[in-house]
Design a protein around this motif. Structure first.
Motif, PDB file in Angstrom:
ATOM      1  N   SER A 187      61.824  81.164  66.646  1.00 17.19           N
ATOM      2  CA  SER A 187      60.413  80.842  66.393  1.00 17.19           C
ATOM      3  C   SER A 187      60.043  79.455  66.900  1.00 17.19           C
ATOM      4  O   SER A 187      58.881  79.061  66.811  1.00 17.19           O
ATOM      5  N   VAL A 188      60.984  78.729  67.455  1.00 13.43           N
ATOM      6  CA  VAL A 188      60.666  77.474  68.114  1.00 13.43           C
ATOM      7  C   VAL A 188      59.817  77.718  69.356  1.00 13.43           C
ATOM      8  O   VAL A 188      59.077  76.829  69.791  1.00 13.43           O
ATOM      9  N   TRP A 189      59.875  78.967  69.907  1.00 13.52           N
ATOM     10  CA  TRP A 189      59.089  79.210  71.126  1.00 13.52           C
ATOM     11  C   TRP A 189      58.376  80.550  71.178  1.00 13.52           C
ATOM     12  O   TRP A 189      57.505  80.744  72.022  1.00 13.52           O
ATOM     13  N   TRP A 190      58.701  81.474  70.274  1.00 12.14           N
ATOM     14  CA  TRP A 190      57.952  82.735  70.277  1.00 12.14           C
ATOM     15  C   TRP A 190      57.843  83.287  68.861  1.00 12.14           C
ATOM     16  O   TRP A 190      58.725  83.081  68.030  1.00 12.14           O
ATOM     17  N   PRO A 191      56.727  83.978  68.548  1.00  9.98           N
ATOM     18  CA  PRO A 191      56.493  84.466  67.187  1.00  9.98           C
ATOM     19  C   PRO A 191      57.333  85.712  66.900  1.00  9.98           C
ATOM     20  O   PRO A 191      57.333  86.670  67.670  1.00  9.98           O
ATOM     21  N   CYS A 192      58.025  85.696  65.759  1.00 12.59           N
ATOM     22  CA  CYS A 192      58.911  86.797  65.419  1.00 12.59           C
ATOM     23  C   CYS A 192      59.236  86.725  63.930  1.00 12.59           C
ATOM     24  O   CYS A 192      58.882  85.762  63.242  1.00 12.59           O
ATOM     25  N   LYS A 193      59.899  87.732  63.449  1.00 12.96           N
ATOM     26  CA  LYS A 193      60.487  87.696  62.112  1.00 12.96           C
ATOM     27  C   LYS A 193      61.839  87.020  62.278  1.00 12.96           C
ATOM     28  O   LYS A 193      62.829  87.651  62.609  1.00 12.96           O
ATOM     29  N   ASP A 194      61.856  85.729  62.032  1.00 15.81           N
ATOM     30  CA  ASP A 194      63.003  84.906  62.422  1.00 15.81           C
ATOM     31  C   ASP A 194      64.028  84.829  61.300  1.00 15.81           C
ATOM     32  O   ASP A 194      64.231  83.773  60.685  1.00 15.81           O
ATOM     33  N   HIS A 195      64.664  85.952  61.037  1.00 17.58           N
ATOM     34  CA  HIS A 195      65.718  86.017  60.030  1.00 17.58           C
ATOM     35  C   HIS A 195      66.815  86.941  60.552  1.00 17.58           C
ATOM     36  O   HIS A 195      66.511  88.025  61.067  1.00 17.58           O
ATOM     37  N   PRO A 196      68.082  86.540  60.415  1.00 15.79           N
ATOM     38  CA  PRO A 196      69.154  87.344  61.026  1.00 15.79           C
ATOM     39  C   PRO A 196      69.325  88.729  60.432  1.00 15.79           C
ATOM     40  O   PRO A 196      69.968  89.585  61.044  1.00 15.79           O
ATOM     41  N   ALA A 197      68.763  88.983  59.256  1.00 12.06           N
ATOM     42  CA  ALA A 197      68.941  90.288  58.625  1.00 12.06           C
ATOM     43  C   ALA A 197      68.144  91.390  59.302  1.00 12.06           C
ATOM     44  O   ALA A 197      68.418  92.568  59.069  1.00 12.06           O
ATOM     45  N   ASP A 198      67.178  91.036  60.127  1.00 15.25           N
ATOM     46  CA  ASP A 198      66.321  92.056  60.748  1.00 15.25           C
ATOM     47  C   ASP A 198      66.303  91.866  62.257  1.00 15.25           C
ATOM     48  O   ASP A 198      65.688  90.932  62.779  1.00 15.25           O
ATOM     49  N   GLU A 199      66.979  92.750  62.961  1.00 16.21           N
ATOM     50  CA  GLU A 199      66.977  92.746  64.416  1.00 16.21           C
ATOM     51  C   GLU A 199      66.148  93.921  64.916  1.00 16.21           C
ATOM     52  O   GLU A 199      66.194  95.008  64.341  1.00 16.21           O
ATOM     53  N   PRO A 200      65.394  93.736  65.992  1.00 20.05           N
ATOM     54  CA  PRO A 200      64.677  94.882  66.565  1.00 20.05           C
ATOM     55  C   PRO A 200      65.683  95.869  67.155  1.00 20.05           C
ATOM     56  O   PRO A 200      66.796  95.491  67.531  1.00 20.05           O
ATOM     57  N   GLU A 201      65.284  97.105  67.252  1.00 22.13           N
ATOM     58  CA  GLU A 201      66.156  98.112  67.851  1.00 22.13           C
ATOM     59  C   GLU A 201      66.204  97.985  69.373  1.00 22.13           C
ATOM     60  O   GLU A 201      67.154  98.433  70.011  1.00 22.13           O
ATOM     61  N   SER A 202      65.186  97.346  69.931  1.00 18.56           N
ATOM     62  CA  SER A 202      65.100  97.133  71.377  1.00 18.56           C
ATOM     63  C   SER A 202      64.057  96.058  71.632  1.00 18.56           C
ATOM     64  O   SER A 202      63.357  95.628  70.709  1.00 18.56           O
ATOM     65  N   ALA A 203      63.966  95.624  72.881  1.00 21.81           N
ATOM     66  CA  ALA A 203      62.985  94.586  73.207  1.00 21.81           C
ATOM     67  C   ALA A 203      62.638  94.638  74.685  1.00 21.81           C
ATOM     68  O   ALA A 203      63.452  95.049  75.526  1.00 21.81           O
ATOM     69  N   ASP A 204      61.416  94.221  74.988  1.00 20.05           N
ATOM     70  CA  ASP A 204      60.986  93.982  76.366  1.00 20.05           C
ATOM     71  C   ASP A 204      60.576  92.523  76.479  1.00 20.05           C
ATOM     72  O   ASP A 204      59.878  91.992  75.601  1.00 20.05           O
ATOM     73  N   ILE A 205      61.016  91.884  77.545  1.00 18.82           N
ATOM     74  CA  ILE A 205      60.713  90.476  77.768  1.00 18.82           C
ATOM     75  C   ILE A 205      60.133  90.328  79.177  1.00 18.82           C
ATOM     76  O   ILE A 205      60.770  90.720  80.166  1.00 18.82           O
ATOM     77  N   HIS A 206      58.928  89.784  79.252  1.00 14.53           N
ATOM     78  CA  HIS A 206      58.229  89.586  80.525  1.00 14.53           C
ATOM     79  C   HIS A 206      58.040  88.082  80.725  1.00 14.53           C
ATOM     80  O   HIS A 206      57.414  87.420  79.889  1.00 14.53           O
TER      81      HIS A 206
END
Length: 556
Positions: A187-206
């Motif tokens: 979260s220093v550079w992008w908005p997210c749920k910044d906790h290690p207990a919750d990882e997305p199942e996948s991601a796209d980065i542009h």
């Protein structure tokens, strides 16, 4: 004597929480455990802020939803050292709610938060953003929100330890931009749920950058889209990923690809991105990654992210385990044991840290102790036990013993020293010696990797797993190493051909044998307790402190 004034203050009366543990039971005969636990508790001589609790805690605004996917778009303005973009967050509603927490550092500006094209109201609390929905979200529903933002992200001070964005130049004067944010937080550079207990199942980065540069992120490069003087690089991650592992690397990179036939017969794609001037030496130096991947597959199972492939990316800092885009900055140097430990250690995190991940930063040893132990496994496979023991002895000298390996939960704890690396790996080395069955030991390690594949876990769960698989009642001893700052200490006396010995600080529910060495090959296994025991033996013996992490004290 410990003064209660030294007990750290925790927000909202929160104290460090420890998992249930056999070492924490206090029968009268084990009253020593209480004082050991108190010592451990007082070792956390630091305070934690409201911000720490917001980052590290799990409250309903976080537990009510489960992130499924991040679709992150970022345009990088190198001249102004700023970024702008958006993140579309797809999530499932776990419990009905009208409010959720997303994290983004306070210096980054939120332009708009919307859902289905309609703006949502939100309120900031430092680095946390609380988003209000007009209607209650229904349990079991799937939702999406879009967060648009911009700003100048925090500049790294001493990456990767004190991280952020690094805005540097390569030796030819070309821009070189990298990110490191473990501990500090994505979260220093992008908005997210910044906790290690919750990882997305996948991601796209542009990532949009000047067209003369390459932007490397995680997963597979799907496409490049020219936009006048800039180019957008589109990457896709096919697996769960820690938020701090999502990264970007921007430079005038040279790139080459290879393929590796794994032990399981399947082909793994390998990619390498290095500064153009380093291409030739990188091609030669990075060959050790091929051998490493096969050794790790032998002991830990197949590479955990086969669709995304394995990648090394040259960075202007030492290294970081960014999933499927491992950061490398050790200047193509091998250590005296003939390998580049940054390649080996950071790549080991693909198994330990990226596939198997902790659910709270208090348990980061699950990443680092295992990743460090993987170095020893690699070296033993290549050069044998004697050379590996020398390597481990060097690591042992770096154990400080000032803080417990496991920290307080719920406060985004950052360990102040390196004991989770070196004391952690010596804990595993000791347990292997106690088990005294390498087939069982390495089968347990491999089963651990397979059974915890792409899983978030905790100290309690990992320790119980090893205890059950090894069938050695090893849990109390692992708890001792993880929660206490001191070593097990063996006291002994020797008089008139009689050796008398006992544990000074281990209660009897901790079963730790030790080996007594006599000559070059004779070995006697002792089972000390808190009570004095005797052994008739000629002088010239020594206790084995190369395979057991302990202190030995001779009494007059």
């Amino acid at each position: 004597m410990y003064l209660f004034s030294k007990i750290p203050q925790f927000p909202n009366s929160q104290i460090p929480r420890f998992p249930n543990s056999s070492i924490l039971r206090f029968p009268d005969s084990h009253i020593l455990c209480f004082f050991l636990l108190l010592t451990s508790y007082l070792s956390f001589a630091q305070s934690f802020s409201h911000t720490d609790t917001l980052r590290g805690g799990l409250r309903p605004e976080r537990t009510s939803f489960d992130v499924k996917h991040y679709n992150l778009s970022v345009k990088v303005d190198i001249t102004n050292k700023s970024i702008s973009g958006s993140n579309e967050i797809s999530f499932g509603v776990v419990e009905k709610t009208k409010k959720i927490q997303i994290d983004l550092f306070a210096n980054m500006i939120v332009d708009k938060i919307s859902m289905k094209g309609k703006s949502l109201s939100f309120k900031r609390d430092g680095n946390a953003i609380f988003i209000q929905f007009p209607n209650e979200l229904t349990k079991g529903s799937n939702e999406k929100i879009l967060i648009e933002y911009h700003g100048q992200p925090r500049a790294a001070v001493r990456p990767p330890w004190d991280g952020g964005f690094s805005w540097t130049k390569d030796p030819e004067g070309n821009p070189w931009v990298t990110v490191s944010c473990e501990g500090l937080g994505a979260s220093v550079w992008w908005p997210c749920k910044d906790h290690p207990a919750d990882e997305p199942e996948s991601a796209d980065i542009h990532v949009e950058v000047p067209s003369e540069l390459t932007a490397v992120s995680n997963g597979n490069l799907i496409s490049k889209v020219a936009k006048g003087s800039t180019t957008q690089w589109n990457w896709h991650v096919s697996y769960p990923i820690n938020t701090y592992n999502i990264s970007l690397n921007i430079a005038k990179y040279a790139h080459w690809s290879e393929q590796l036939t794994q032990l399981n017969g399947k082909t793994l794609d390998l990619d390498y991105y290095v500064l153009e001037k380093n291409l030739d030496k990188a091609r030669a130096h990075f060959q050790q990654s091929r051998e490493m991947l096969l050794i790790f597959e032998k002991y830990f199972g197949p590479y955990p992210f086969p669709k995304d492939g394995y990648c090394l990316v040259e960075t202007d800092y030492w290294g970081m385990e960014h999933q499927s885009a491992v950061a490398y900055g050790n200047h193509y140097k091998n250590n005296p044991f003939g390998f580049d430990f940054i390649i080996i250690h950071e790549s080991a995190h693909e198994w330990f840290g990226n596939s198997i991940s902790c659910s709270d930063h208090a348990d980061l040893w699950i990443h680092e102790a295992t990743g460090t132990y993987a170095e020893a496994v690699y070296l033993e496979e290549k050069m044998g036990k004697d050379m590996t023991q020398k390597y481990l002895n060097g690591q042992k000298e770096r154990i400080k013993g000032k803080y417990p390996i496991v920290g307080p939960y719920g406060v985004n704890y950052q360990s102040p020293d390196s004991d989770m690396y070196f004391k952690g790996t010596w804990m595993f080395h000791t347990i292997r010696s106690i088990v005294n069955d390498d087939l069982l030991w390495f089968k347990t390690i491999k089963d651990f990797c397979l059974d915890f594949y792409h899983k978030n876990t905790s100290t309690e769960e990992v320790v119980r797993y090893f205890d059950n698989k090894l069938n050695k009642n090893i849990k109390p001893l692992m708890d001792f190493y993880l929660f206490m700052t001191e070593y097990p200490t063996l006291e002994y006396k020797y008089l008139g051909g009689t050796l008398t010995y006992r544990w000074k600080n281990l209660p009897d529910n901790i079963h730790m044998p030790v080996d007594l060495l006599k000559g070059k090959s004779d070995k006697i296994r002792l089972t000390p307790t808190q009570n004095w025991q005797e052994l008739k033996i000629e002088n010239g013996f020594q206790f084995d402190t190369e395979h057991f992490l302990m202190n030995v004290e001779k009494l007059n």
